[in-house]
Scaffold this motif. Structure first.
Motif, PDB file in Angstrom:
ATOM      1  N   ILE A  98     -29.642  -2.014   0.574  1.00 36.58           N
ATOM      2  CA  ILE A  98     -28.530  -2.956   0.725  1.00 36.58           C
ATOM      3  C   ILE A  98     -28.580  -4.008  -0.373  1.00 36.58           C
ATOM      4  N   TRP A  99     -29.764  -4.541  -0.624  1.00 36.23           N
ATOM      5  CA  TRP A  99     -29.934  -5.551  -1.683  1.00 36.23           C
ATOM      6  C   TRP A  99     -29.478  -5.004  -3.034  1.00 36.23           C
ATOM      7  N   PHE A 100     -29.934  -3.800  -3.351  1.00 31.91           N
ATOM      8  CA  PHE A 100     -29.553  -3.185  -4.615  1.00 31.91           C
ATOM      9  C   PHE A 100     -28.052  -2.935  -4.684  1.00 31.91           C
ATOM     10  N   GLU A 101     -27.477  -2.449  -3.597  1.00 34.25           N
ATOM     11  CA  GLU A 101     -26.061  -2.103  -3.643  1.00 34.25           C
ATOM     12  C   GLU A 101     -25.179  -3.338  -3.797  1.00 34.25           C
ATOM     13  N   ILE A 102     -25.577  -4.443  -3.220  1.00 38.57           N
ATOM     14  CA  ILE A 102     -24.825  -5.685  -3.421  1.00 38.57           C
ATOM     15  C   ILE A 102     -24.898  -6.110  -4.888  1.00 38.57           C
ATOM     16  N   ILE A 103     -26.078  -5.959  -5.497  1.00 38.87           N
ATOM     17  CA  ILE A 103     -26.218  -6.255  -6.927  1.00 38.87           C
ATOM     18  C   ILE A 103     -25.324  -5.332  -7.745  1.00 38.87           C
ATOM     19  N   ALA A 120      -8.198   5.433 -15.053  1.00 41.36           N
ATOM     20  CA  ALA A 120      -9.006   6.191 -14.094  1.00 41.36           C
ATOM     21  C   ALA A 120     -10.427   5.631 -14.042  1.00 41.36           C
ATOM     22  N   HIS A 121     -10.920   5.144 -15.176  1.00 43.25           N
ATOM     23  CA  HIS A 121     -12.274   4.583 -15.235  1.00 43.25           C
ATOM     24  C   HIS A 121     -12.418   3.394 -14.279  1.00 43.25           C
ATOM     25  N   VAL A 122     -11.436   2.519 -14.266  1.00 44.41           N
ATOM     26  CA  VAL A 122     -11.476   1.365 -13.361  1.00 44.41           C
ATOM     27  C   VAL A 122     -11.227   1.804 -11.922  1.00 44.41           C
ATOM     28  N   ARG A 123     -10.298   2.736 -11.732  1.00 46.40           N
ATOM     29  CA  ARG A 123     -10.031   3.207 -10.363  1.00 46.40           C
ATOM     30  C   ARG A 123     -11.277   3.843  -9.762  1.00 46.40           C
ATOM     31  N   TYR A 124     -12.035   4.567 -10.591  1.00 53.47           N
ATOM     32  CA  TYR A 124     -13.250   5.146 -10.034  1.00 53.47           C
ATOM     33  C   TYR A 124     -14.280   4.062  -9.720  1.00 53.47           C
ATOM     34  N   ALA A 125     -14.397   3.055 -10.581  1.00 54.72           N
ATOM     35  CA  ALA A 125     -15.337   1.962 -10.302  1.00 54.72           C
ATOM     36  C   ALA A 125     -15.007   1.302  -8.965  1.00 54.72           C
ATOM     37  N   LEU A 126     -13.726   1.100  -8.699  1.00 55.45           N
ATOM     38  CA  LEU A 126     -13.316   0.509  -7.420  1.00 55.45           C
ATOM     39  C   LEU A 126     -13.628   1.457  -6.256  1.00 55.45           C
ATOM     40  N   THR A 127     -13.476   2.753  -6.500  1.00 51.26           N
ATOM     41  CA  THR A 127     -13.826   3.744  -5.478  1.00 51.26           C
ATOM     42  C   THR A 127     -15.320   3.693  -5.178  1.00 51.26           C
ATOM     43  N   GLU A 128     -16.110   3.548  -6.233  1.00 48.79           N
ATOM     44  CA  GLU A 128     -17.559   3.465  -6.042  1.00 48.79           C
ATOM     45  C   GLU A 128     -17.940   2.196  -5.282  1.00 48.79           C
ATOM     46  N   ILE A 129     -17.287   1.102  -5.581  1.00 50.05           N
ATOM     47  CA  ILE A 129     -17.558  -0.141  -4.853  1.00 50.05           C
ATOM     48  C   ILE A 129     -17.262   0.054  -3.365  1.00 50.05           C
ATOM     49  N   ALA A 130     -16.165   0.750  -3.066  1.00 53.83           N
ATOM     50  CA  ALA A 130     -15.839   1.032  -1.658  1.00 53.83           C
ATOM     51  C   ALA A 130     -16.924   1.895  -1.018  1.00 53.83           C
ATOM     52  N   ASP A 131     -17.436   2.892  -1.768  1.00 53.61           N
ATOM     53  CA  ASP A 131     -18.547   3.711  -1.266  1.00 53.61           C
ATOM     54  C   ASP A 131     -19.751   2.833  -0.941  1.00 53.61           C
ATOM     55  N   GLU A 132     -20.084   1.931  -1.868  1.00 56.89           N
ATOM     56  CA  GLU A 132     -21.267   1.092  -1.684  1.00 56.89           C
ATOM     57  C   GLU A 132     -21.117   0.149  -0.498  1.00 56.89           C
ATOM     58  N   ARG A 134     -19.507   0.901   2.267  1.00 63.93           N
ATOM     59  CA  ARG A 134     -19.787   1.743   3.437  1.00 63.93           C
ATOM     60  C   ARG A 134     -21.283   2.041   3.554  1.00 63.93           C
ATOM     61  N   HIS A 135     -21.924   2.294   2.411  1.00 71.25           N
ATOM     62  CA  HIS A 135     -23.360   2.592   2.451  1.00 71.25           C
ATOM     63  C   HIS A 135     -24.157   1.399   2.980  1.00 71.25           C
ATOM     64  N   SER A 136     -23.809   0.206   2.525  1.00 71.89           N
ATOM     65  CA  SER A 136     -24.539  -0.982   2.970  1.00 71.89           C
ATOM     66  C   SER A 136     -24.376  -1.188   4.467  1.00 71.89           C
ATOM     67  N   MET A 137     -23.166  -0.997   4.963  1.00 71.15           N
ATOM     68  CA  MET A 137     -22.942  -1.127   6.408  1.00 71.15           C
ATOM     69  C   MET A 137     -23.673  -0.027   7.170  1.00 71.15           C
ATOM     70  N   MET A 138     -23.704   1.182   6.602  1.00 70.07           N
ATOM     71  CA  MET A 138     -24.403   2.305   7.235  1.00 70.07           C
ATOM     72  C   MET A 138     -25.903   2.032   7.312  1.00 70.07           C
ATOM     73  N   LEU A 179     -31.539   2.862 -11.956  1.00 68.80           N
ATOM     74  CA  LEU A 179     -32.844   2.547 -11.389  1.00 68.80           C
ATOM     75  C   LEU A 179     -32.746   2.387  -9.873  1.00 68.80           C
ATOM     76  N   GLY A 180     -31.674   1.719  -9.420  1.00 69.98           N
ATOM     77  CA  GLY A 180     -31.502   1.496  -7.992  1.00 69.98           C
ATOM     78  C   GLY A 180     -31.101   2.739  -7.228  1.00 69.98           C
ATOM     79  N   GLU A 181     -30.600   3.755  -7.937  1.00 66.37           N
ATOM     80  CA  GLU A 181     -30.061   4.931  -7.251  1.00 66.37           C
ATOM     81  C   GLU A 181     -30.956   6.163  -7.335  1.00 66.37           C
ATOM     82  N   GLU A 182     -31.550   6.424  -8.500  1.00 61.50           N
ATOM     83  CA  GLU A 182     -32.113   7.755  -8.708  1.00 61.50           C
ATOM     84  C   GLU A 182     -33.426   8.018  -7.982  1.00 61.50           C
ATOM     85  N   ILE A 183     -34.327   7.037  -7.883  1.00 60.20           N
ATOM     86  CA  ILE A 183     -35.598   7.281  -7.197  1.00 60.20           C
ATOM     87  C   ILE A 183     -35.377   7.436  -5.698  1.00 60.20           C
ATOM     88  N   LEU A 184     -34.570   6.551  -5.127  1.00 62.07           N
ATOM     89  CA  LEU A 184     -34.255   6.666  -3.709  1.00 62.07           C
ATOM     90  C   LEU A 184     -33.503   7.968  -3.435  1.00 62.07           C
TER      91      LEU A 184
END
Length: 315
Positions: A98-103, A120-132, A134-138, A179-184
């Motif tokens: 959660i800490w990493f995803e907020i960062i 599309a590059h910005v639209r995907y970034a916004l899509t990823e933020i929406a994913d994050e 949901r992940h933080s809440m999950m 770094l925040g994504e690949e090891i986990l």
């Protein structure tokens, strides 16, 4: 997918030409990721059975990935105490996530601030933020369901992250993202098919792995692009900042409070984890795909490389 040739870099560019390869078209990459998001996105609130009781005796994290695994202390622990440690470490990792995803969300918003909102590059970034989001809440809901506390990173590291979010270069932001994504992600790929693990934890990790694969692709493509075009000073600053981030990450990956909360001697546990060859191998194996990529694009050099070695993530 069509590709565009790498732009001619200055003769003093810090990344050698043979490491640059061919850059994929930024908009086409984003369009493909958007299409994947449309087909393979999940609502954890409805996808997972949050009302099902936890299963007696099942792990919350694969035992081989628990920090004390195969240490002298582990061999003295009862099976019940080992499972309990996995419950607390799963909560600590979810808290770290959660800490990493907020960062990462803040770094992404900085990245797109000056870019066209219709790309599309910005639209995907916004899509990823929406994913994050949901992940933080999950992750938060999983912590609550497991009954373990929320584990906070050290105040020093918490405040260092404030600095990172303010001064990070664009390539530095994407290095931190990976770094925040690949090891986990590597650990979770071992977790979701493991039938020894609680079904809820397996479901959480499955969703995260599927959706994070897109985030990793986006970050890798953009980081490669940034390292082609950034000036020498920015590349060098990114190397140093990424090395420091790796050092902080490796320290934060296990919160020492978990040992106290399961009735272990905290100092003894921390010392045994630091001395554990198995744990060192786990962390370096989990980081290898990332460190190979960073080495390829010229990020693991000089002081930055020394910091990565100090983190224990690079042999």
């Amino acid at each position: 997918m069509t590709t565009t040739p790498v732009r001619e870099e200055p003769t003093d560019h810090p990344v050698p030409r043979d490491a640059l390869g061919v850059l994929k078209d930024r908009e086409q990459v984003a369009e493909r990721l958007l299409e994947s998001s449309r087909r393979h996105s999940f609502d954890p609130d409805t996808e997972l059975d949050w009302d099902a009781p936890l299963e007696e005796g099942k792990w919350f994290w694969p035992p081989e990935l628990v920090s004390l695994y195969d240490t002298p202390l582990w061999k003295r622990m009862s099976e019940e105490q080992r499972v309990e440690l996995s419950r607390h470490e799963a909560a600590a990792l979810a808290s770290l996530g959660i800490w990493f995803e907020i960062i990462l969300m803040q770094l992404l918003t900085r990245h797109i601030y000056d870019k066209s909102p219709t790309s599309a590059h910005v639209r995907y970034a916004l899509t990823e933020i929406a994913d994050e989001c949901r992940h933080s809440m999950m992750f938060a809901r999983m912590i609550e369901k497991g009954g373990a506390p929320t584990y906070r990173v050290r105040p020093l590291h918490h405040n260092k992250a404030r600095l990172l979010k303010s001064i990070s270069t664009t390539p530095g932001s994407f290095t931190a993202t990976l770094l925040g994504e690949e090891i986990l992600d590597w650990m979770q790929r071992l977790t979701f098919p493991d039938e020894r693990v609680q079904p809820l934890v397996r479901g959480v990790t499955r969703i995260h792995v599927i959706e994070e694969a897109r985030h990793v692709r986006y970050a890798r493509e953009e980081l490669r692009r940034q390292m082609v075009s950034c000036p020498r000073w920015e590349a060098e600053l990114t190397r140093i900042m990424s090395g420091e981030a790796a050092r902080v990450f490796s320290i934060s990956f296990v919160n020492p409070e978990v040992y106290t909360n399961v009735g272990l001697d905290r100092r003894e546990a921390v010392a045994q984890v630091r001395a554990s060859g198995h744990r060192r191998e786990v962390m370096q194996t989990g980081a290898k795909r990332l460190t190979d990529f960073l080495d390829e694009i010229g990020l693991l050099r000089g002081t930055g490389r020394k910091l990565w070695k100090k983190s224990g993530l690079l042999p």
